[in-house]
Design a protein around this motif. Sequence first.
Motif, mmCIF file in Angstrom:
data_model
loop_
_atom_site.group_PDB
_atom_site.id
_atom_site.type_symbol
_atom_site.label_atom_id
_atom_site.label_comp_id
_atom_site.label_asym_id
_atom_site.label_seq_id
_atom_site.Cartn_x
_atom_site.Cartn_y
_atom_site.Cartn_z
ATOM 1 N N TRP A 290 -10.752 -9.119 20.116
ATOM 2 C CA TRP A 290 -10.773 -7.747 19.624
ATOM 3 C C TRP A 290 -11.821 -7.616 18.515
ATOM 4 O O TRP A 290 -11.901 -8.438 17.613
ATOM 5 N N VAL A 291 -12.603 -6.529 18.583
ATOM 6 C CA VAL A 291 -13.611 -6.239 17.556
ATOM 7 C C VAL A 291 -13.492 -4.771 17.178
ATOM 8 O O VAL A 291 -13.350 -3.900 18.060
ATOM 9 N N GLY A 292 -13.516 -4.479 15.882
ATOM 10 C CA GLY A 292 -13.416 -3.093 15.462
ATOM 11 C C GLY A 292 -13.281 -2.953 13.962
ATOM 12 O O GLY A 292 -13.877 -3.719 13.200
ATOM 13 N N THR A 293 -12.469 -2.005 13.540
ATOM 14 C CA THR A 293 -12.307 -1.725 12.119
ATOM 15 C C THR A 293 -10.836 -1.567 11.767
ATOM 16 O O THR A 293 -10.027 -1.172 12.605
ATOM 17 N N LYS A 294 -10.524 -1.897 10.525
ATOM 18 C CA LYS A 294 -9.191 -1.674 9.972
ATOM 19 C C LYS A 294 -9.390 -0.938 8.647
ATOM 20 O O LYS A 294 -9.988 -1.477 7.709
ATOM 21 N N LEU A 295 -8.885 0.300 8.584
ATOM 22 C CA LEU A 295 -9.080 1.159 7.419
ATOM 23 C C LEU A 295 -7.770 1.311 6.656
ATOM 24 O O LEU A 295 -6.700 1.427 7.268
ATOM 25 N N SER A 296 -7.864 1.333 5.340
ATOM 26 C CA SER A 296 -6.695 1.551 4.496
ATOM 27 C C SER A 296 -7.054 2.525 3.392
ATOM 28 O O SER A 296 -8.177 2.509 2.869
ATOM 29 N N GLY A 297 -6.093 3.383 3.055
ATOM 30 C CA GLY A 297 -6.302 4.340 1.977
ATOM 31 C C GLY A 297 -5.036 4.524 1.174
ATOM 32 O O GLY A 297 -3.930 4.238 1.645
ATOM 33 N N ASN A 298 -5.200 5.004 -0.047
ATOM 34 C CA ASN A 298 -4.065 5.141 -0.943
ATOM 35 C C ASN A 298 -4.301 6.313 -1.888
ATOM 36 O O ASN A 298 -5.448 6.587 -2.271
ATOM 37 N N LEU A 299 -3.242 6.985 -2.250
ATOM 38 C CA LEU A 299 -3.292 8.069 -3.227
ATOM 39 C C LEU A 299 -2.090 7.917 -4.139
ATOM 40 O O LEU A 299 -0.963 7.777 -3.652
ATOM 41 N N LYS A 307 4.234 10.496 -11.111
ATOM 42 C CA LYS A 307 3.872 9.093 -11.308
ATOM 43 C C LYS A 307 4.623 8.130 -10.397
ATOM 44 O O LYS A 307 4.038 7.146 -9.925
ATOM 45 N N PRO A 308 5.900 8.346 -10.073
ATOM 46 C CA PRO A 308 6.589 7.403 -9.166
ATOM 47 C C PRO A 308 6.179 7.529 -7.705
ATOM 48 O O PRO A 308 6.602 6.718 -6.873
ATOM 49 N N VAL A 309 5.384 8.530 -7.365
ATOM 50 C CA VAL A 309 5.081 8.830 -5.958
ATOM 51 C C VAL A 309 3.697 8.299 -5.592
ATOM 52 O O VAL A 309 2.735 8.446 -6.351
ATOM 53 N N SER A 310 3.600 7.698 -4.429
ATOM 54 C CA SER A 310 2.300 7.292 -3.881
ATOM 55 C C SER A 310 2.306 7.488 -2.379
ATOM 56 O O SER A 310 3.350 7.398 -1.725
ATOM 57 N N LEU A 311 1.149 7.790 -1.831
ATOM 58 C CA LEU A 311 0.972 7.983 -0.390
ATOM 59 C C LEU A 311 -0.001 6.926 0.120
ATOM 60 O O LEU A 311 -0.934 6.528 -0.596
ATOM 61 N N TYR A 312 0.195 6.487 1.346
ATOM 62 C CA TYR A 312 -0.681 5.472 1.915
ATOM 63 C C TYR A 312 -0.897 5.740 3.394
ATOM 64 O O TYR A 312 -0.090 6.418 4.054
ATOM 65 N N ALA A 313 -1.990 5.203 3.912
ATOM 66 C CA ALA A 313 -2.291 5.341 5.343
ATOM 67 C C ALA A 313 -3.108 4.135 5.791
ATOM 68 O O ALA A 313 -3.908 3.575 5.026
ATOM 69 N N ARG A 314 -2.881 3.747 7.060
ATOM 70 C CA ARG A 314 -3.661 2.689 7.689
ATOM 71 C C ARG A 314 -4.049 3.147 9.088
ATOM 72 O O ARG A 314 -3.271 3.819 9.775
ATOM 73 N N TYR A 315 -5.228 2.748 9.478
ATOM 74 C CA TYR A 315 -5.628 2.997 10.862
ATOM 75 C C TYR A 315 -6.455 1.820 11.356
ATOM 76 O O TYR A 315 -7.412 1.402 10.704
ATOM 77 N N VAL A 329 -6.809 -1.336 21.017
ATOM 78 C CA VAL A 329 -5.707 -1.215 20.076
ATOM 79 C C VAL A 329 -5.997 -0.037 19.155
ATOM 80 O O VAL A 329 -7.040 0.005 18.497
ATOM 81 N N SER A 330 -5.083 0.913 19.132
ATOM 82 C CA SER A 330 -5.165 2.046 18.223
ATOM 83 C C SER A 330 -3.824 2.131 17.508
ATOM 84 O O SER A 330 -2.776 2.316 18.149
ATOM 85 N N TYR A 331 -3.857 2.003 16.197
ATOM 86 C CA TYR A 331 -2.620 1.864 15.439
ATOM 87 C C TYR A 331 -2.717 2.705 14.171
ATOM 88 O O TYR A 331 -3.687 2.587 13.403
ATOM 89 N N PHE A 332 -1.707 3.547 13.937
ATOM 90 C CA PHE A 332 -1.683 4.385 12.731
ATOM 91 C C PHE A 332 -0.342 4.224 12.032
ATOM 92 O O PHE A 332 0.720 4.177 12.679
ATOM 93 N N GLN A 333 -0.413 4.152 10.704
ATOM 94 C CA GLN A 333 0.802 4.138 9.892
ATOM 95 C C GLN A 333 0.529 4.925 8.616
ATOM 96 O O GLN A 333 -0.478 4.703 7.936
ATOM 97 N N GLY A 334 1.410 5.854 8.317
ATOM 98 C CA GLY A 334 1.278 6.650 7.101
ATOM 99 C C GLY A 334 2.640 6.839 6.474
ATOM 100 O O GLY A 334 3.654 6.905 7.180
ATOM 101 N N GLY A 335 2.675 6.904 5.159
ATOM 102 C CA GLY A 335 3.975 7.026 4.517
ATOM 103 C C GLY A 335 3.893 7.465 3.071
ATOM 104 O O GLY A 335 2.811 7.614 2.488
ATOM 105 N N VAL A 336 5.080 7.651 2.514
ATOM 106 C CA VAL A 336 5.247 8.013 1.106
ATOM 107 C C VAL A 336 6.209 7.012 0.485
ATOM 108 O O VAL A 336 7.269 6.729 1.053
ATOM 109 N N LYS A 337 5.841 6.497 -0.677
ATOM 110 C CA LYS A 337 6.713 5.585 -1.400
ATOM 111 C C LYS A 337 7.158 6.238 -2.713
ATOM 112 O O LYS A 337 6.361 6.882 -3.397
ATOM 113 N N PHE A 338 8.422 6.024 -3.031
ATOM 114 C CA PHE A 338 8.973 6.478 -4.304
ATOM 115 C C PHE A 338 9.412 5.236 -5.076
ATOM 116 O O PHE A 338 10.343 4.532 -4.658
#
Length: 386
Positions: A290-299, A307-315, A329-338
């Motif tokens: 497999w060849v490609g990209t893995k991206l991650s982001g955070n807010l 302040k206790p809240v953060s959001l994240y995403a992966r693709y 392979v196409s994979y997405f995950q996004g969420g909110v953490k408290f």
Amino acid sequence: MANVSRRFVGVAVACAVSMCHQAALAEDLSQSELQDLLKNYAKLSPAEREALKKPIKAALARLKETPPAAAAIPKSPHVVREANAAATPVKTFDLKKDNDIKAELLIRESYAPIAYITLDGDVPDNGASFKYTRNLADKFDTFAGKGAVIMAVHGNTNLNYTGDPNAARVTYVNFAPGMEFDTKISKGTTTGSISGMAGFEAEVQSGGPIPMQYLRTNATYTTDYDQKARIFGLETMWQPWAPDLYIGSSFRANEALGMWISLFPTLASDYYRVENAGSFDELKNKEYFWVGTKLSGNLWFDKGLLKPVSLYARYYYLYDTLHPSNNEVSYFQGGVKFKLTPDGRVALDFRYTNGTTPRTLARVNEFYTGLTVKVGELQVSGDVPK
């Protein structure tokens, strides 16, 4: 005896006087000749003394500039070793001055898609997650757990480097062996996957538009809980750090809200050789590359009510180069953490996952709400709040 001495002095004086007219006189008058002349100086006539003034001064000046040779070291091996040891300065080398290698236990949801030693930002790697449900109608329990236990041996290197700051050099390393599990226990049956992994990460500083980059290699072995599956793998990743381009780093997006954003793009390749697919129905007994990209982001926020809240995403997007017409392979995950603790080690996680998981190709389409627990931290920037 006196006559012999007088005869010798006379010969020496005659030689010296005859050499007075030569330019190399000071060089020709040896140390032993000078000593003999000085010992018998009182016996010389005034004319002889006058003739020897210049060569004696020259010889004395030369001896002051060139110290006499050191006495020869005895040739006994024992004595020679002792003499050499005494003459050689002792070089002290303190490992702590050149590196600060240390060990740290990490507990995460999985091996993060970016390097754990990433310098900048709140790395979007979730803690291990656990879930328990009770089916009241059919009266059975289900326990699910997903996580990774990693022993990271990591630290700075080249702390004493004083050369060109733009010269490529390794500045931080991490050796991270561990295991990863995705487990479900229900009605007395355990399903899922378990992987043994040995990862190595390196931070390379090189200057230029991408002043820092991270390289990672993971060797993996994956099986199922029946231990029938045998999957060998080698995963690699390249991650750039270019804060001027907002790549691989964090930046303040809103001062009033205290909001920060980070983006971590990577180039990735995953090679797997499936000797036995076991209970993983989507896999075939063949090789995948497999060849490609893995991206991650955070807010996240560093002040106020948010302040206790953060959001994240992966693709992830990976393409199988060995079987180009069949697999991707196409994979997405996004969420909110408290965050339930100030450092976010314990948090409530609300996330959605959709896609094909790397390594086992299992299809996932689910919402999750549960508790996550994160243990250990490696490298974080002092400029970016956690």
